[in-house]
Design a protein around this motif. Structure first.
Motif, PDB file in Angstrom:
ATOM      1  N   GLY A 226      -3.489   8.389   2.443  1.00 13.66           N
ATOM      2  CA  GLY A 226      -3.738   7.191   2.307  1.00 13.66           C
ATOM      3  C   GLY A 226      -2.562   6.335   2.156  1.00 13.66           C
ATOM      4  N   ASP A 227      -1.443   6.422   1.585  1.00 15.81           N
ATOM      5  CA  ASP A 227      -0.642   5.616   1.242  1.00 15.81           C
ATOM      6  C   ASP A 227       0.507   5.304   1.742  1.00 15.81           C
ATOM      7  OD1 ASP A 227       0.734   8.221   1.088  1.00 15.81           O
ATOM      8  OD2 ASP A 227       2.055   7.911  -0.965  1.00 15.81           O
ATOM      9  N   ALA A 228       0.037   5.808   3.114  1.00  9.46           N
ATOM     10  CA  ALA A 228       1.409   5.929   4.588  1.00  9.46           C
ATOM     11  C   ALA A 228       0.778   4.309   5.084  1.00  9.46           C
ATOM     12  CB  ALA A 228       0.545   6.486   5.341  1.00  9.46           C
ATOM     13  N   PHE A 229      -0.999   3.693   4.192  1.00 13.09           N
ATOM     14  CA  PHE A 229      -1.107   2.881   4.928  1.00 13.09           C
ATOM     15  C   PHE A 229      -0.889   1.514   4.127  1.00 13.09           C
ATOM     16  CE2 PHE A 229      -2.933   6.412   6.592  1.00 13.09           C
ATOM     17  CZ  PHE A 229      -2.996   5.936   8.305  1.00 13.09           C
ATOM     18  N   GLY A 230      -0.232   2.231   2.944  1.00 19.46           N
ATOM     19  CA  GLY A 230      -0.240   0.367   2.422  1.00 19.46           C
ATOM     20  C   GLY A 230      -0.248   1.414   0.619  1.00 19.46           C
ATOM     21  N   SER A 231       0.086   0.027  -0.330  1.00 21.76           N
ATOM     22  CA  SER A 231      -0.275   0.366  -1.289  1.00 21.76           C
ATOM     23  C   SER A 231      -1.387   0.826  -2.137  1.00 21.76           C
ATOM     24  CB  SER A 231       0.894   0.018  -2.294  1.00 21.76           C
ATOM     25  OG  SER A 231       0.469  -1.087  -1.970  1.00 21.76           O
ATOM     26  N   GLN A 232      -2.141   0.235  -1.662  1.00 26.12           N
ATOM     27  CA  GLN A 232      -4.201   0.016  -1.833  1.00 26.12           C
ATOM     28  C   GLN A 232      -4.439   2.051  -1.538  1.00 26.12           C
ATOM     29  OE1 GLN A 232      -5.433  -1.361  -3.624  1.00 26.12           O
ATOM     30  NE2 GLN A 232      -3.553  -3.204  -4.389  1.00 26.12           N
TER      31      GLN A 232
END
Length: 405
Positions: free
Chosen positions: A369-375
């Motif tokens: 998921g961190d590939a799409f942003g820190s959240q």
């Protein structure tokens, strides 16, 4: 001089701002897994595993053989495609758009998403983008020299952006806000009330809304995704991207369109007329046929029943294996919190470590998921792009892995 050039390098600093290199990284993990003898089940990239309908392929095949098909196409798209897109918008959403001024053909919606900030912003401007979000959202800002202001998509808010938490100073400064419903990587579904509020705010602050509706035909359980252009007044302040990739299994064809506010559509049209010559004419003809077929049989649900069936089979299989994940209301993606078996061991690491270990131990590819942003930390994205027997096998392998932790 040669040494000076070598020290200087030939790489733009902007490349380092284009976001995660996770897809290249995952490709390296796959090579490592293959080298150890594992058979890969790739649930990473959201590329449909099916082909377009035979009628679409026949039109494409015939047009490719036609000698007259090989001149430069119009950079704005053929009139036939723009008119068909306008007719589809009317029948599918009840939205009236002008095919001449309010529709622009694109080499896939990513083409438009990558270039729109260049067309409607100046360097140093600011734009509001979601976190997590599809990587090109922030990447396009880096290309254009536009500053991002990230609006978090949090689980406690059902992954919906809280528009009330956007400060007035941000609304005042922002050139545009970019959102997508249903979303990628999170299959969040917006209702008309949310869109009405968004349009009201955008008109108040003179902010352009960019809505990415790539998954318009992938709603489940009776849910049909909405166009933001259905909101009265939205044409004054919004544009919307549509894609043939997921809806019609035409990902490799690279075809989509932008519609909505004519000034913003015109700005991208002007930019595109200077940097490319448009979409290969046979592909445009195939796209016209795809829309014609969809309009003739809207009750069938298109590709949605296939992905709903895959969703149900896979989510239920994961639950039997000890990993409970929610069923998305739309798209080809599952957004799953890391399994408890993994999170009980903090030393194991986060989303990236889990995705890597899962691939190297089981051969099943998911995207951290961190590939799409820190959240996105603490989650993985799983694409339903394999046939049902392969999805069941993937769930079995995952369960075996989790039980061994």
């Amino acid at each position: 001089m040669a040494d000076h050039r070598m020290n200087k390098g030939w790489r733009s600093e902007k490349l380092s701002q284009l976001g995660s290199s996770i897809f290249s990284e995952v490709a390296e993990w796959k090579e490592e897994a293959l080298g150890s003898g594992l058979k890969i089940i790739d649930l990473g990239i959201g590329s449909p595993d099916g082909a377009p309908k035979p009628e679409i392929r026949q039109v494409l095949s015939s047009a490719v053989l036609r000698e007259s098909s090989y001149s430069y196409p119009s950079s704005r798209g053929s009139l036939a495609l723009r008119q068909q897109a306008a007719a589809w918008m009317d029948k599918r959403f009840g939205v009236t758009v002008d095919a001449e001024e309010e529709v622009l053909a694109l080499m896939g919606s990513q083409d438009g998403l990558a270039h729109l900030a260049l067309a409607v912003c100046n360097p140093g401007d600011m734009a509001i983008v979601p976190d997590p979000g599809y990587p090109i959202y922030s990447g396009s800002l880096a290309i254009a020299g536009v500053r991002p202001w990230s609006i978090p998509l949090l689980q406690e808010n059902d992954f919906m952006p809280d528009l009330d938490r956007v400060p007035d100073r941000v609304w005042q400064e922002a050139s545009f806000i970019l959102l997508n419903f249903p979303g990628n990587p999170i299959s969040t579904a917006a209702d008309i009330t949310f869109f009405e509020k968004l349009v009201l705010l955008a008109r108040k602050w003179d902010v352009l809304i960019i809505h990415d509706l790539a998954y318009s035909e992938m709603g489940f359980d009776g849910y049909k995704p909405l166009s933001i252009l259905q909101v009265p007044g939205a044409m004054d302040t919004a544009v919307e991207f549509h894609s043939f990739s997921k809806s019609f299994n035409m990902a490799g064809c690279r075809i989509g369109f932008l519609t909505g506010n004519r000034e913003a559509v015109g700005a991208l049209r002007e930019l595109k007329s200077n940097i490319d010559y448009g979409v290969f004419e046979p592909i445009q003809e195939a796209a016209v046929t795809a829309l014609e077929l969809a309009m003739a049989d809207m009750e069938s649900g298109g590709v949605a029943p296939l992905y709903q069936r895959r969703r149900d089979i896979f989510v239920e299989a994961l639950a039997r294996e000890g990993w409970d994940v929610p069923k998305p209301k739309a798209t080809m993606f599952i957004w799953a919190a890391l399994p408890q078996q993994w999170t009980r061991f903090p030393e194991g690491g986060g989303s990236r470590a889990f995705a890597r270990e899962l691939l190297l131990k089981t051969g099943v590819v998911v995207i951290p998921g961190d590939a799409f942003g820190s959240q996105g930390e603490g989650f993985v994205r799983i694409a339903l792009v394999q046939k049902e027997d392969r999805l069941l096998e993937a769930a079995r392998r995952i369960g075996e892995y989790l039980r061994a932790l």
